[in-house]
Scaffold this motif. Sequence first.
Motif, PDB file in Angstrom:
ATOM      1  N   ARG A  35      -3.691  54.892  40.028  1.00 33.40           N
ATOM      2  CA  ARG A  35      -4.697  55.020  41.084  1.00 33.40           C
ATOM      3  C   ARG A  35      -5.788  56.009  40.667  1.00 33.40           C
ATOM      4  NH1 ARG A  35       0.087  54.546  44.252  1.00 33.40           N
ATOM      5  NH2 ARG A  35       0.278  56.795  44.599  1.00 33.40           N
ATOM      6  N   ALA A  36      -5.402  57.091  39.987  1.00 31.98           N
ATOM      7  CA  ALA A  36      -6.383  58.087  39.532  1.00 31.98           C
ATOM      8  C   ALA A  36      -7.312  57.507  38.479  1.00 31.98           C
ATOM      9  CB  ALA A  36      -5.664  59.316  38.984  1.00 31.98           C
ATOM     10  N   LEU A  37      -6.789  56.662  37.610  1.00 38.47           N
ATOM     11  CA  LEU A  37      -7.611  56.085  36.544  1.00 38.47           C
ATOM     12  C   LEU A  37      -8.644  55.092  37.072  1.00 38.47           C
ATOM     13  CD1 LEU A  37      -4.975  55.547  33.692  1.00 38.47           C
ATOM     14  CD2 LEU A  37      -6.842  57.219  33.743  1.00 38.47           C
ATOM     15  N   GLN A  38      -8.474  54.664  38.317  1.00 41.62           N
ATOM     16  CA  GLN A  38      -9.484  53.792  38.913  1.00 41.62           C
ATOM     17  C   GLN A  38     -10.842  54.484  38.988  1.00 41.62           C
ATOM     18  OE1 GLN A  38      -8.040  52.585  42.754  1.00 41.62           O
ATOM     19  NE2 GLN A  38      -6.270  51.488  41.927  1.00 41.62           N
ATOM     20  N   ASN A  39     -10.832  55.817  38.993  1.00 43.37           N
ATOM     21  CA  ASN A  39     -12.069  56.591  39.093  1.00 43.37           C
ATOM     22  C   ASN A  39     -12.726  56.854  37.741  1.00 43.37           C
ATOM     23  OD1 ASN A  39     -11.761  56.923  41.938  1.00 43.37           O
ATOM     24  ND2 ASN A  39     -10.254  58.542  41.556  1.00 43.37           N
ATOM     25  N   GLN A  40     -12.091  56.392  36.660  1.00 43.56           N
ATOM     26  CA  GLN A  40     -12.651  56.567  35.327  1.00 43.56           C
ATOM     27  C   GLN A  40     -13.436  55.318  34.917  1.00 43.56           C
ATOM     28  OE1 GLN A  40     -12.304  59.502  33.596  1.00 43.56           O
ATOM     29  NE2 GLN A  40     -11.254  60.238  35.434  1.00 43.56           N
ATOM     30  N   ASP A  41     -14.456  55.523  34.126  1.00 41.29           N
ATOM     31  CA  ASP A  41     -15.257  54.402  33.644  1.00 41.29           C
ATOM     32  C   ASP A  41     -14.584  53.812  32.403  1.00 41.29           C
ATOM     33  OD1 ASP A  41     -17.218  52.574  33.182  1.00 41.29           O
ATOM     34  OD2 ASP A  41     -18.652  54.007  32.330  1.00 41.29           O
ATOM     35  N   LEU A  42     -13.527  53.053  32.647  1.00 40.45           N
ATOM     36  CA  LEU A  42     -12.722  52.522  31.546  1.00 40.45           C
ATOM     37  C   LEU A  42     -13.268  51.216  30.985  1.00 40.45           C
ATOM     38  CD1 LEU A  42      -9.127  53.082  33.001  1.00 40.45           C
ATOM     39  CD2 LEU A  42     -10.333  54.537  31.361  1.00 40.45           C
ATOM     40  N   GLY A  43     -14.115  50.529  31.767  1.00 41.97           N
ATOM     41  CA  GLY A  43     -14.502  49.185  31.362  1.00 41.97           C
ATOM     42  C   GLY A  43     -13.273  48.297  31.424  1.00 41.97           C
ATOM     43  N   VAL A  44     -13.070  47.522  30.399  1.00 39.40           N
ATOM     44  CA  VAL A  44     -11.841  46.729  30.263  1.00 39.40           C
ATOM     45  C   VAL A  44     -11.057  47.363  29.111  1.00 39.40           C
ATOM     46  CG1 VAL A  44     -10.846  44.454  29.855  1.00 39.40           C
ATOM     47  CG2 VAL A  44     -13.030  44.659  31.057  1.00 39.40           C
ATOM     48  N   PRO A  45     -10.165  48.281  29.430  1.00 45.44           N
ATOM     49  CA  PRO A  45      -9.505  49.040  28.366  1.00 45.44           C
ATOM     50  C   PRO A  45      -8.516  48.204  27.572  1.00 45.44           C
ATOM     51  CG  PRO A  45      -8.498  49.539  30.466  1.00 45.44           C
ATOM     52  CD  PRO A  45      -9.695  48.672  30.756  1.00 45.44           C
ATOM     53  N   ARG A  46      -8.360  48.576  26.322  1.00 48.39           N
ATOM     54  CA  ARG A  46      -7.298  48.007  25.508  1.00 48.39           C
ATOM     55  C   ARG A  46      -6.022  48.797  25.807  1.00 48.39           C
ATOM     56  NH1 ARG A  46      -8.177  47.750  19.106  1.00 48.39           N
ATOM     57  NH2 ARG A  46     -10.200  47.052  19.927  1.00 48.39           N
ATOM     58  N   SER A  47      -4.918  48.136  26.019  1.00 49.55           N
ATOM     59  CA  SER A  47      -3.656  48.807  26.308  1.00 49.55           C
ATOM     60  C   SER A  47      -2.725  48.704  25.109  1.00 49.55           C
ATOM     61  CB  SER A  47      -2.981  48.204  27.543  1.00 49.55           C
ATOM     62  OG  SER A  47      -3.794  48.371  28.686  1.00 49.55           O
ATOM     63  N   ILE A  48      -2.181  49.845  24.697  1.00 48.24           N
ATOM     64  CA  ILE A  48      -1.255  49.911  23.566  1.00 48.24           C
ATOM     65  C   ILE A  48      -0.001  50.620  24.048  1.00 48.24           C
ATOM     66  CG2 ILE A  48      -0.851  50.824  21.254  1.00 48.24           C
ATOM     67  CD1 ILE A  48      -4.386  50.371  22.437  1.00 48.24           C
ATOM     68  N   ALA A  61       3.728  50.153  35.651  1.00 48.17           N
ATOM     69  CA  ALA A  61       3.341  50.770  36.922  1.00 48.17           C
ATOM     70  C   ALA A  61       1.874  51.186  36.916  1.00 48.17           C
ATOM     71  CB  ALA A  61       4.233  51.979  37.201  1.00 48.17           C
ATOM     72  N   THR A  62       1.418  51.770  35.807  1.00 45.02           N
ATOM     73  CA  THR A  62       0.035  52.252  35.732  1.00 45.02           C
ATOM     74  C   THR A  62      -0.956  51.095  35.762  1.00 45.02           C
ATOM     75  OG1 THR A  62       0.748  54.186  34.449  1.00 45.02           O
ATOM     76  CG2 THR A  62      -1.588  53.618  34.368  1.00 45.02           C
ATOM     77  N   LEU A  63      -0.728  50.094  34.933  1.00 43.62           N
ATOM     78  CA  LEU A  63      -1.646  48.961  34.876  1.00 43.62           C
ATOM     79  C   LEU A  63      -1.645  48.180  36.190  1.00 43.62           C
ATOM     80  CD1 LEU A  63      -0.936  47.692  31.250  1.00 43.62           C
ATOM     81  CD2 LEU A  63      -2.873  49.080  32.043  1.00 43.62           C
ATOM     82  N   GLY A  64      -0.476  48.110  36.831  1.00 41.01           N
ATOM     83  CA  GLY A  64      -0.401  47.423  38.115  1.00 41.01           C
ATOM     84  C   GLY A  64      -1.294  48.077  39.157  1.00 41.01           C
ATOM     85  N   GLU A  65      -1.280  49.410  39.221  1.00 38.66           N
ATOM     86  CA  GLU A  65      -2.122  50.125  40.172  1.00 38.66           C
ATOM     87  C   GLU A  65      -3.596  50.027  39.803  1.00 38.66           C
ATOM     88  OE1 GLU A  65      -1.443  51.639  43.091  1.00 38.66           O
ATOM     89  OE2 GLU A  65       0.603  50.881  42.894  1.00 38.66           O
ATOM     90  N   LEU A  66      -3.873  49.871  38.521  1.00 35.07           N
ATOM     91  CA  LEU A  66      -5.253  49.714  38.069  1.00 35.07           C
ATOM     92  C   LEU A  66      -5.796  48.308  38.349  1.00 35.07           C
ATOM     93  CD1 LEU A  66      -5.563  51.538  34.608  1.00 35.07           C
ATOM     94  CD2 LEU A  66      -7.160  51.709  36.523  1.00 35.07           C
ATOM     95  N   GLY A  67      -4.910  47.408  38.735  1.00 35.80           N
ATOM     96  CA  GLY A  67      -5.328  46.031  38.975  1.00 35.80           C
ATOM     97  C   GLY A  67      -5.545  45.254  37.698  1.00 35.80           C
ATOM     98  N   LEU A  68      -4.931  45.725  36.602  1.00 34.99           N
ATOM     99  CA  LEU A  68      -5.064  45.040  35.322  1.00 34.99           C
ATOM    100  C   LEU A  68      -3.812  44.232  35.022  1.00 34.99           C
ATOM    101  CD1 LEU A  68      -6.577  47.959  33.182  1.00 34.99           C
ATOM    102  CD2 LEU A  68      -7.799  46.020  34.199  1.00 34.99           C
ATOM    103  N   ALA A  69      -3.957  43.255  34.172  1.00 35.61           N
ATOM    104  CA  ALA A  69      -2.797  42.473  33.746  1.00 35.61           C
ATOM    105  C   ALA A  69      -1.795  43.380  33.034  1.00 35.61           C
ATOM    106  CB  ALA A  69      -3.243  41.350  32.809  1.00 35.61           C
ATOM    107  N   LYS A  70      -0.534  43.119  33.287  1.00 37.12           N
ATOM    108  CA  LYS A  70       0.512  43.928  32.646  1.00 37.12           C
ATOM    109  C   LYS A  70       0.766  43.379  31.252  1.00 37.12           C
ATOM    110  CE  LYS A  70       2.539  45.096  37.123  1.00 37.12           C
ATOM    111  NZ  LYS A  70       3.749  45.053  37.978  1.00 37.12           N
TER     112      LYS A  70
END
Length: 225
Positions: A35-48, A61-70
Amino acid sequence: MPVIYLIRHGQASFGKEDYDQLSDVGWEQSRILGRALQNQDLGVPRSICGTMRRHVETAEATLGELGLAKEWHTDTGFNEYNHSELLAVDWPLATDRAALTQWLAQQDHPRKVFQARFEQALRRWQTGDGDYSESWPAFRERVLASTYSLGNSLSSGDSALVFTSGGAISVIIQRLMGLTDEALITWNRTLINTSVTRVLVNAGKPRLVSVNEHLHLPSEQVTYR
């Protein structure tokens, strides 16, 4: 410039049969981070993500709250060292869970005592005194190799979320700050679960800009394992 967000996993299950899974607190820490990362200008981040269960569950859990694909790229270079093996070499009692639990129950400050024994095992590993499946130099080099490879693959404006562990993050901090091997102990002890360490990449060269950010966590959610 590209930004790499090094994320330490949520609280694992210390003292349980499967340490590698997140505790209930660890799951909530990870959701709060998302939820906190929603306030960052991440664009479409690469997840590793490393391959350990605590890495994967933190990412979920983090990506789910960000609304990104897991979904993420798996990189074993960001896996933690084998803490069970390190303890077994230096402290054979640690291989017997029942005996260890009984011994810790007899201590006035069991977590403090365990931490001291664990740090002793880490220092022994760093000296090369013992038979290990992965040496300290090998661990350090694989973490740094993955970090530099990731940095070189990013373009201007890109961001990457790396779900990893305290030891791996400590190695990166050590390298970028030019610290001694003792930094592994110092930072591993103080990195907070789901804390964020930011690295900017300038012409392929990583630069540390913040360490152990955890303002997203209320005080009662701050943990170190």
